[in-house]
Design a protein around this motif. Structure first.
Motif, PDB file in Angstrom:
ATOM      1  N   LEU A 167       5.101   0.864  -0.681  1.00  0.00           N
ATOM      2  CA  LEU A 167       5.027   1.896  -1.136  1.00  0.00           C
ATOM      3  C   LEU A 167       3.852   1.418  -1.899  1.00  0.00           C
ATOM      4  CD1 LEU A 167       9.464   2.505  -0.736  1.00  0.00           C
ATOM      5  CD2 LEU A 167       6.707   3.439   1.218  1.00  0.00           C
ATOM      6  N   GLN A 168       4.112   0.997  -3.050  1.00  0.00           N
ATOM      7  CA  GLN A 168       3.049   1.032  -4.325  1.00  0.00           C
ATOM      8  C   GLN A 168       2.561  -0.275  -4.511  1.00  0.00           C
ATOM      9  OE1 GLN A 168       5.201   1.795  -7.760  1.00  0.00           O
ATOM     10  NE2 GLN A 168       6.775   3.594  -7.059  1.00  0.00           N
ATOM     11  N   SER A 169       1.312  -0.035  -5.124  1.00  0.00           N
ATOM     12  CA  SER A 169      -0.015  -1.305  -4.990  1.00  0.00           C
ATOM     13  C   SER A 169      -0.746  -0.753  -6.449  1.00  0.00           C
ATOM     14  CB  SER A 169      -0.975  -1.255  -3.773  1.00  0.00           C
ATOM     15  OG  SER A 169      -0.115  -1.637  -2.034  1.00  0.00           O
ATOM     16  N   GLU A 170      -0.734  -1.937  -6.690  1.00  0.00           N
ATOM     17  CA  GLU A 170      -1.596  -1.385  -7.725  1.00  0.00           C
ATOM     18  C   GLU A 170      -2.143  -3.056  -8.449  1.00  0.00           C
ATOM     19  OE1 GLU A 170       1.229  -1.471 -11.089  1.00  0.00           O
ATOM     20  OE2 GLU A 170       1.783   0.348 -10.519  1.00  0.00           O
ATOM     21  N   VAL A 171      -3.775  -2.790  -8.827  1.00  0.00           N
ATOM     22  CA  VAL A 171      -4.145  -4.008  -9.671  1.00  0.00           C
ATOM     23  C   VAL A 171      -5.440  -3.004 -10.031  1.00  0.00           C
ATOM     24  CG1 VAL A 171      -6.658  -2.290  -7.654  1.00  0.00           C
ATOM     25  CG2 VAL A 171      -6.719  -4.656  -8.038  1.00  0.00           C
ATOM     26  N   GLY A 172      -6.063  -4.271 -11.376  1.00  0.00           N
ATOM     27  CA  GLY A 172      -7.050  -4.037 -12.256  1.00  0.00           C
ATOM     28  C   GLY A 172      -5.694  -4.055 -14.042  1.00  0.00           C
ATOM     29  N   PRO A 173      -5.866  -4.965 -15.308  1.00  0.00           N
ATOM     30  CA  PRO A 173      -5.306  -4.844 -15.761  1.00  0.00           C
ATOM     31  C   PRO A 173      -4.490  -2.942 -16.380  1.00  0.00           C
ATOM     32  CG  PRO A 173      -7.021  -4.476 -16.826  1.00  0.00           C
ATOM     33  CD  PRO A 173      -7.343  -4.506 -15.327  1.00  0.00           C
ATOM     34  N   SER A 174      -4.658  -2.453 -16.563  1.00  0.00           N
ATOM     35  CA  SER A 174      -4.382  -1.120 -15.829  1.00  0.00           C
ATOM     36  C   SER A 174      -3.917   0.072 -15.010  1.00  0.00           C
ATOM     37  CB  SER A 174      -5.104  -0.069 -17.794  1.00  0.00           C
ATOM     38  OG  SER A 174      -4.954   0.655 -18.116  1.00  0.00           O
ATOM     39  N   PRO A 175      -3.363   0.067 -14.504  1.00  0.00           N
ATOM     40  CA  PRO A 175      -4.244   0.494 -12.988  1.00  0.00           C
ATOM     41  C   PRO A 175      -2.551   1.551 -13.491  1.00  0.00           C
ATOM     42  CG  PRO A 175      -1.049  -1.173 -13.314  1.00  0.00           C
ATOM     43  CD  PRO A 175      -2.583  -1.511 -14.499  1.00  0.00           C
ATOM     44  N   ARG A 176      -2.201   2.316 -14.313  1.00  0.00           N
ATOM     45  CA  ARG A 176      -1.688   3.955 -15.086  1.00  0.00           C
ATOM     46  C   ARG A 176      -2.266   5.066 -15.437  1.00  0.00           C
ATOM     47  NH1 ARG A 176       4.537   3.928 -15.064  1.00  0.00           N
ATOM     48  NH2 ARG A 176       5.152   2.567 -14.541  1.00  0.00           N
TER      49      ARG A 176
END
Length: 210
Positions: free
Chosen positions: A182-191
């Protein structure tokens, strides 16, 4: 049978009307075209009480309007509205271009039974934004009925490397059943929020902008 019509033509406007009457049955059609340097509009209407047309499925009232505004630099707004009997459809497109960004919004709403039978929900939308500021940012949000999805990507070229930040979220059971979280993130600052203005249209559950 009795028939009457009207045609008016100017540099920016065409207005035509046609009326046909026979016994107790009547058909009335109107077509209007309006065209200027910054605005275009087309309007068509059909009203009738003809029994043969009713038998082949043509509703007694049909109408269509399309309006476009041109704002320069490739920016424009377009709105299409159709009504056939009690069924309605509207499609709206907004494109905004600036030196630093391009924004696109497309909205589709309808109450058309044939579209519902083909699986097209009543409410659908797509929003896209590309911003070129301290790198390049892509923001995407889509709605297909009750199902939503959002994507944010930010790419920034550094002297010795390239930074990539991103986040993906969705509420599609079909995608989740096939292994997409449902949620995926990549990188040091995904927000990192993709938008340059106040509200963030694509921050999903638990992924609001800082």
């Amino acid at each position: 049978m009795e028939a009457s019509g009207k045609l008016s033509v100017t540099k920016s406007l065409v207005d035509s009307q046609l009326t046909l009457a026979m016994d107790d049955e009547e058909l009335h059609a109107v077509l209007t075209l309006n065209n200027t340097e910054v605005e275009q509009e087309v309007s068509a209407q059909l009203h009738h009480s003809v029994s043969r047309l009713k038998r082949i499925g043509l509703p007694v009232h049909t109408a269509m309007t399309m309006h476009s505004d041109i704002h320069g630099n490739g920016s424009y707004h377009q709105l299409l509205r159709c009504r056939v009997g009690k069924q309605q459809l509207s499609h709206e497109v907004n494109v905004e271009k600036t030196p630093e960004a391009m924004r696109l919004q497309s909205l589709l709403h309808h109450t058309v039974s044939h579209l519902r039978s083909w699986g097209v929900p009543d409410n659908n939308s797509v929003q896209v934004e590309v911003v070129s500021r301290e790198g390049r940012t892509l923001a995407l949000h889509s709605q297909f009925g009750s199902q939503r999805a959002g994507l944010r990507l930010h790419v920034k070229a550094l002297p010795r490397s390239t930074e990539l930040h991103g986040a993906l979220w969705h509420t599609w059971p079909w995608l989740q059943q096939r292994g997409l979280p449902l949620q995926s993130e990549v990188g040091p600052s995904p927000r990192l929020c993709a938008l340059s203005r106040g509200s963030c249209f694509n921050c999903g559950p638990g992924l609001s902008s800082p």
